[in-house]
Write a protein that holds these residues in place. Sequence first.
Motif, mmCIF file in Angstrom:
data_model
loop_
_atom_site.group_PDB
_atom_site.id
_atom_site.type_symbol
_atom_site.label_atom_id
_atom_site.label_comp_id
_atom_site.label_asym_id
_atom_site.label_seq_id
_atom_site.Cartn_x
_atom_site.Cartn_y
_atom_site.Cartn_z
ATOM 1 N N VAL A 210 4.084 24.946 19.147
ATOM 2 C CA VAL A 210 3.065 25.511 20.032
ATOM 3 C C VAL A 210 2.423 24.442 20.914
ATOM 4 O O VAL A 210 2.300 24.607 22.135
ATOM 5 N N PHE A 211 2.012 23.314 20.314
ATOM 6 C CA PHE A 211 1.232 22.316 21.053
ATOM 7 C C PHE A 211 2.053 21.118 21.533
ATOM 8 O O PHE A 211 1.605 20.380 22.403
ATOM 9 N N ARG A 212 3.225 20.886 20.953
ATOM 10 C CA ARG A 212 4.094 19.778 21.336
ATOM 11 C C ARG A 212 3.320 18.463 21.490
ATOM 12 O O ARG A 212 3.288 17.850 22.551
ATOM 13 N N PRO A 213 2.656 18.025 20.420
ATOM 14 C CA PRO A 213 1.862 16.790 20.510
ATOM 15 C C PRO A 213 2.729 15.587 20.853
ATOM 16 O O PRO A 213 3.866 15.471 20.403
ATOM 17 N N ARG A 214 2.188 14.711 21.679
ATOM 18 C CA ARG A 214 2.892 13.496 22.075
ATOM 19 C C ARG A 214 2.362 12.312 21.268
ATOM 20 O O ARG A 214 1.185 12.267 20.929
ATOM 21 N N VAL A 215 3.228 11.375 20.982
ATOM 22 C CA VAL A 215 2.827 10.205 20.202
ATOM 23 C C VAL A 215 3.220 8.941 20.944
ATOM 24 O O VAL A 215 4.291 8.866 21.554
ATOM 25 N N GLU A 216 2.331 7.961 20.926
ATOM 26 C CA GLU A 216 2.586 6.663 21.537
ATOM 27 C C GLU A 216 2.236 5.571 20.534
ATOM 28 O O GLU A 216 1.221 5.656 19.843
ATOM 29 N N GLY A 217 3.095 4.580 20.428
ATOM 30 C CA GLY A 217 2.822 3.436 19.572
ATOM 31 C C GLY A 217 3.056 3.659 18.091
ATOM 32 O O GLY A 217 2.549 2.892 17.263
ATOM 33 N N ALA A 218 3.826 4.682 17.731
ATOM 34 C CA ALA A 218 4.083 4.957 16.317
ATOM 35 C C ALA A 218 4.763 3.785 15.624
ATOM 36 O O ALA A 218 4.675 3.641 14.397
ATOM 37 N N GLN A 219 5.409 2.920 16.398
ATOM 38 C CA GLN A 219 6.087 1.761 15.805
ATOM 39 C C GLN A 219 5.097 0.775 15.202
ATOM 40 O O GLN A 219 5.478 -0.103 14.424
ATOM 41 N N HIS A 220 3.823 0.906 15.539
ATOM 42 C CA HIS A 220 2.820 0.003 14.986
ATOM 43 C C HIS A 220 2.415 0.381 13.563
ATOM 44 O O HIS A 220 1.754 -0.413 12.874
ATOM 45 N N VAL A 221 2.780 1.561 13.126
ATOM 46 C CA VAL A 221 2.465 2.004 11.765
ATOM 47 C C VAL A 221 3.602 1.568 10.842
ATOM 48 O O VAL A 221 4.757 1.921 11.081
ATOM 49 N N PRO A 222 3.322 0.793 9.805
ATOM 50 C CA PRO A 222 4.396 0.292 8.934
ATOM 51 C C PRO A 222 5.151 1.413 8.229
ATOM 52 O O PRO A 222 4.564 2.448 7.879
ATOM 53 N N ALA A 223 6.439 1.203 8.037
ATOM 54 C CA ALA A 223 7.271 2.203 7.358
ATOM 55 C C ALA A 223 6.911 2.299 5.883
ATOM 56 O O ALA A 223 7.158 3.317 5.233
ATOM 57 N N GLU A 224 6.340 1.254 5.348
ATOM 58 C CA GLU A 224 5.893 1.257 3.947
ATOM 59 C C GLU A 224 4.745 0.270 3.788
ATOM 60 O O GLU A 224 4.529 -0.597 4.636
ATOM 61 N N GLY A 225 4.015 0.410 2.702
ATOM 62 C CA GLY A 225 2.892 -0.475 2.446
ATOM 63 C C GLY A 225 1.584 0.076 2.986
ATOM 64 O O GLY A 225 1.575 0.988 3.813
ATOM 65 N N PRO A 226 0.458 -0.456 2.501
ATOM 66 C CA PRO A 226 -0.854 0.080 2.857
ATOM 67 C C PRO A 226 -1.315 -0.298 4.255
ATOM 68 O O PRO A 226 -0.985 -1.371 4.771
ATOM 69 N N ALA A 227 -2.092 0.583 4.853
ATOM 70 C CA ALA A 227 -2.726 0.318 6.144
ATOM 71 C C ALA A 227 -3.860 1.325 6.323
ATOM 72 O O ALA A 227 -3.827 2.431 5.784
ATOM 73 N N ILE A 228 -4.869 0.904 7.066
ATOM 74 C CA ILE A 228 -6.004 1.774 7.378
ATOM 75 C C ILE A 228 -5.831 2.284 8.797
ATOM 76 O O ILE A 228 -5.639 1.494 9.731
ATOM 77 N N LEU A 229 -5.860 3.591 8.977
ATOM 78 C CA LEU A 229 -5.767 4.188 10.302
ATOM 79 C C LEU A 229 -7.180 4.595 10.724
ATOM 80 O O LEU A 229 -7.731 5.568 10.210
ATOM 81 N N ALA A 230 -7.770 3.833 11.638
ATOM 82 C CA ALA A 230 -9.136 4.087 12.091
ATOM 83 C C ALA A 230 -9.102 4.840 13.412
ATOM 84 O O ALA A 230 -8.639 4.305 14.422
ATOM 85 N N SER A 231 -9.590 6.069 13.396
ATOM 86 C CA SER A 231 -9.433 6.955 14.550
ATOM 87 C C SER A 231 -10.763 7.427 15.121
ATOM 88 O O SER A 231 -11.780 7.476 14.429
ATOM 89 N N ASN A 232 -10.731 7.794 16.406
ATOM 90 C CA ASN A 232 -11.857 8.519 16.986
ATOM 91 C C ASN A 232 -11.878 9.920 16.383
ATOM 92 O O ASN A 232 -10.940 10.324 15.686
ATOM 93 N N HIS A 233 -12.941 10.674 16.639
ATOM 94 C CA HIS A 233 -13.076 11.975 15.977
ATOM 95 C C HIS A 233 -13.688 12.986 16.949
ATOM 96 O O HIS A 233 -14.903 13.093 17.070
ATOM 97 N N LEU A 234 -12.816 13.737 17.628
ATOM 98 C CA LEU A 234 -13.260 14.706 18.624
ATOM 99 C C LEU A 234 -13.338 16.126 18.089
ATOM 100 O O LEU A 234 -14.073 16.951 18.631
ATOM 101 N N SER A 235 -12.556 16.430 17.043
ATOM 102 C CA SER A 235 -12.427 17.813 16.597
ATOM 103 C C SER A 235 -11.994 17.872 15.139
ATOM 104 O O SER A 235 -11.438 16.910 14.608
#
Length: 246
Positions: free
Chosen positions: A18-43
């Motif tokens: 329905v929405f076909r979300p687009r993604v940019e920079g997904a390569q920056h998220v590690p394939a494994e191991g811990p990481a914190i994803l700090a995001s803005n919050h609109l909705s």
Amino acid sequence: MFYWFLKWVALGPLLRAVFRPRVEGAQHVPAEGPAILASNHLSYADWLFMPLTLPRRVTFVAKAEYFTGTGIKGWLQKTFFSGSGQVPIDRSGADAAAGALLSAKRVLADGGLFGIYPEGTRSHDGKLYRGKTGVARLALETKVPVIPVAVVGTDVVAPPGKKFGSFTRPVVRFGKPLDFSRYDGMENDRYILRSITDEIMYEIMRLSGQEYVDMYATRAKEESKRVEKERVEKEAAAAADAKKAS
């Protein structure tokens, strides 16, 4: 296991179709191991679209009440929130903020991705507000990189105060991981925590293109309500005066 059913078999394909979300920079998220994803919050839709763009599970914290309900409704609620990547805030001898930190540490210790909204609440007007320092403390205490994230367009799909909005293609942008190892051992220095948090918020602002306001979102909401209340009262008083004059 239910999470993957929910994401790939049930809800995921529907949202993507329905929405076909687009993604940019997904390569920056590690394939494994811990990481914190700090995001803005609109909705409230942010926690649906952001994880949808990644092959890995993203865990958020949610109110403990969502996991302790009884009966069929309680079971469905617990199953949904557990399955969609949320865990209850651990309040064992701690307040909500400290409880969220404990829950986050467990996720990261297990090598997971933990999602956090540094603003602490949704933006009521689309602007980016001052971040709370919990994200900085979490990064220093766990020695885990922080990946800034910007979700754009979800406030059109699901505007604040409404269940449904209008159609748009949400965009999820992942920035380069931020390493704060230079501050090791300084997690109790409030100036360092503020500096780290501001650096994270700057990167989120750069990715999202939002206007930044150096004020906590909760305070901004209260101020907005106060101004609106005064406006309504003035209009009501003016209308009453006009009625008397006529």
